[in-house]
Design an enzyme around this catalytic site. Structure first.
Site, mmCIF file in Angstrom:
data_model
loop_
_atom_site.group_PDB
_atom_site.id
_atom_site.type_symbol
_atom_site.label_atom_id
_atom_site.label_comp_id
_atom_site.label_asym_id
_atom_site.label_seq_id
_atom_site.Cartn_x
_atom_site.Cartn_y
_atom_site.Cartn_z
ATOM 1 N N THR A 18 -9.248 4.552 3.246
ATOM 2 C CA THR A 18 -8.369 4.222 2.110
ATOM 3 C C THR A 18 -7.515 2.996 2.396
ATOM 4 O O THR A 18 -7.175 2.238 1.479
ATOM 5 C CB THR A 18 -7.463 5.408 1.713
ATOM 6 O OG1 THR A 18 -6.528 5.682 2.744
ATOM 7 C CG2 THR A 18 -8.301 6.648 1.433
ATOM 8 N N TYR A 49 4.885 -0.270 -0.415
ATOM 9 C CA TYR A 49 3.893 -0.777 0.533
ATOM 10 C C TYR A 49 4.200 -2.206 0.990
ATOM 11 O O TYR A 49 3.886 -2.580 2.123
ATOM 12 C CB TYR A 49 2.487 -0.676 -0.064
ATOM 13 C CG TYR A 49 1.942 0.732 0.046
ATOM 14 C CD1 TYR A 49 1.784 1.342 1.278
ATOM 15 C CD2 TYR A 49 1.624 1.467 -1.087
ATOM 16 C CE1 TYR A 49 1.326 2.639 1.396
ATOM 17 C CE2 TYR A 49 1.150 2.769 -0.985
ATOM 18 C CZ TYR A 49 1.008 3.347 0.260
ATOM 19 O OH TYR A 49 0.559 4.635 0.376
ATOM 20 N N ALA A 68 -5.846 2.358 -2.209
ATOM 21 C CA ALA A 68 -6.579 3.220 -3.149
ATOM 22 C C ALA A 68 -6.839 4.575 -2.500
ATOM 23 O O ALA A 68 -7.980 4.966 -2.267
ATOM 24 C CB ALA A 68 -7.886 2.555 -3.570
ATOM 25 N N HIS A 69 -5.762 5.327 -2.216
ATOM 26 C CA HIS A 69 -5.898 6.583 -1.484
ATOM 27 C C HIS A 69 -6.721 7.605 -2.276
ATOM 28 O O HIS A 69 -7.879 7.878 -1.966
ATOM 29 C CB HIS A 69 -4.522 7.165 -1.171
ATOM 30 C CG HIS A 69 -3.752 6.419 -0.145
ATOM 31 N ND1 HIS A 69 -4.247 6.128 1.106
ATOM 32 C CD2 HIS A 69 -2.501 5.888 -0.185
ATOM 33 C CE1 HIS A 69 -3.334 5.465 1.797
ATOM 34 N NE2 HIS A 69 -2.282 5.314 1.038
ATOM 35 N N ASP A 70 -6.119 8.202 -3.286
ATOM 36 C CA ASP A 70 -6.759 9.337 -3.963
ATOM 37 C C ASP A 70 -7.962 8.916 -4.793
ATOM 38 O O ASP A 70 -8.929 9.681 -4.914
ATOM 39 C CB ASP A 70 -5.735 10.069 -4.830
ATOM 40 C CG ASP A 70 -4.648 10.740 -3.998
ATOM 41 O OD1 ASP A 70 -4.810 10.805 -2.761
ATOM 42 O OD2 ASP A 70 -3.653 11.189 -4.575
#
Length: 319
Positions: A197, A232, A243-245
Site C-alpha cells: 500500500t 501524510y 491507497a491503503h484500503d
C-alpha cells in the site's frame, strides 16, 4: 464475488467502499463496522452514511467497540481521519440512512457465511476483532468462507515497516490477539499490507481529478482527503495519500496485479514488538516453531501500482 466488507470508516475506507460498490466484479452483501479510525459509534454512523451515499441497500451491522482483551481507554486516529472519521466533511453527505441491523457484526458474518457456504469473501480493512469473534462464535465458518482479504500488517519488504511503531501497522496493533487468531485459522487469507500500500500513492493531482465525477462522490472524496493528505505530508513528506484500503479491493478484482508469498503468519502479542506481523516463508526444516501447524497464508510483497490507480479511477466512469 459476494463480499462482506468489515470496516472502520475512515477516509480510505470510504474510498475502498466506493470502488467495492461500483465495480461489476463485486457484489456487496453487507457492511460490518468496528472501532479503529474512530469509535464504533462514529464508524457505524459513517457506514450508514456511506452505504446510502453510494446507493447500497445492504445491511450495516455494528461490531466491536474495542479489542478482544480490553486494556486501557482507547485513543482514536483523530489526527489522521478527523473528529468525524471523514476528514471533517461528513456533513457533505446529506442522505437518509437506514437503521442498523439488529445483529452484532459477528453474528451477521456467521449467518451470511452459513447461508451460502463457499461463496462469501470477507474483506477486512480495520482491526480484525469482528472476524475473531465470528470464529469464536462458530469455528465452522472457517471451512465455509471463500476467502479472507485483509488490509493490515507490514512484513519489511521494500523496507516497509510499521506505521504506529517501528514494526506494527495500525489495524493489527489495535487488536493483535484478534489478528493472530484470524491469520492462524484454517481459512485462506491474503494480507495486503504496507509492503504494497505504501508503493501506491494517490497524488494531489490524481485526487483533484476526481472532482466533479461520480455525482457528488468525487467532490466529497477530494474534500475528505485534504485532512488526510496534510497528515501524510507532515509524517512522510508525500504530496498525496497512500491507497491503503482501496488496494484490498483491487486485489479482489485483479489479483494478478500483486505478487504473493506463501507461509504461515503469526502476530506478536506482547512486548515492544506487539502488533508485528511475521511470516515464516522458509522451507520446512522439521523443527517446531510458533508457526508450526498454522496454515500457509498469502502475503502481498509487490504491486503494479499503476493498476491500482487505474482501477480506482475507472470506478468514477462506471457511476
Amino acid at each position: 464475488m459476494p463480499v462482506i466488507f468489515d470496516t472502520d470508516p475512515g477516509i480510505d475506507d470510504a474510498m475502498a467502499l466506493y470502488l467495492l460498490a461500483r465495480h461489476p466484479a463485486l457484489d456487496l452483501r453487507a457492511i460490518t463496522t468496528v472501532f479503529g479510525n474512530a469509535s464504533v459509534e462514529v464508524t457505524s454512523r459513517n457506514g450508514q452514511l456511506l452505504a446510502a451515499f453510494f446507493e447500497q441497500a445492504v445491511p450495516v451491522a455494528k461490531g466491536a467497540a474495542g479489542p478482544l482483551h480490553v486494556d486501557a481507554e482507547r485513543e482514536f486516529s483523530v489526527h489522521v481521519h478527523g473528529d468525524d472519521g471523514l476528514g471533517g466533511v461528513a456533513g457533505m453527505i446529506n442522505v437518509e440512512v437506514s437503521p442498523l441491523d439488529a445483529r452484532p457484526a459477528f453474528q451477521l458474518i456467521c449467518d451470511m457465511v452459513n447461508a451460502e457456504p463457499g461463496a462469501i469473501t470477507l474483506i477486512a480493512v480495520g482491526p480484525l476483532t469482528n472476524l475473531a469473534l465470528a470464529l469464536r462464535h462458530d469455528p465452522s465458518i472457517a471451512s465455509k468462507v471463500h476467502r479472507v482479504i485483509v488490509m493490515g500488517g507490514a512484513f519489511g519488504t521494500q523496507a516497509r515497516c510499521g506505521n504506529v511503531t517501528p514494526v506494527a501497522e495500525a489495524n493489527i496493533i489495535n487488536d493483535p490477539e484478534a489478528a493472530d487468531l484470524v491469520f492462524s485459522a484454517d481459512w485462506p487469507v491474503v494480507i495486503v499490507g504496507l509492503d504494497v500500500t505504501h508503493e501506491t500513492v494517490m497524488s494531489e493531482a490524481y485526487l483533484s481529478s476526481l472532482q466533479g465525477r461520480g455525482g457528488k462522490v468525487g467532490d466529497f472524496l477530494w474534500q475528505a482527503t485534504r485532512h488526510y493528505q496534510d497528515f501524510y505530508q507532515s509524517v512522510d513528506g508525500i504530496n498525496g495519500v497512500y491507497a491503503h484500503d482501496a488496494s484490498a479491493i483491487v486485489y479482489a478484482i485483479e489479483p494478478e496485479a500483486f505478487t504473493l508469498r506463501a507461509g504461515p503468519v503469526r502476530v506478536v502479542t506482547e512486548g515492544i514488538a506487539r502488533g508485528q506481523t511475521i511470516q515464516d516463508f522458509r522451507k520446512p526444516s522439521g523443527a517446531q516453531t510458533p508457526w508450526s501447524g498454522c496454515p500457509a497464508q498469502q502475503v502481498c510483497i509487490a504491486v503494479q501500482a499503476e493498476r491500482v490507480l487505474a482501477i480506482f479511477d475507472q470506478a468514477f466512469d462506471a457511476a
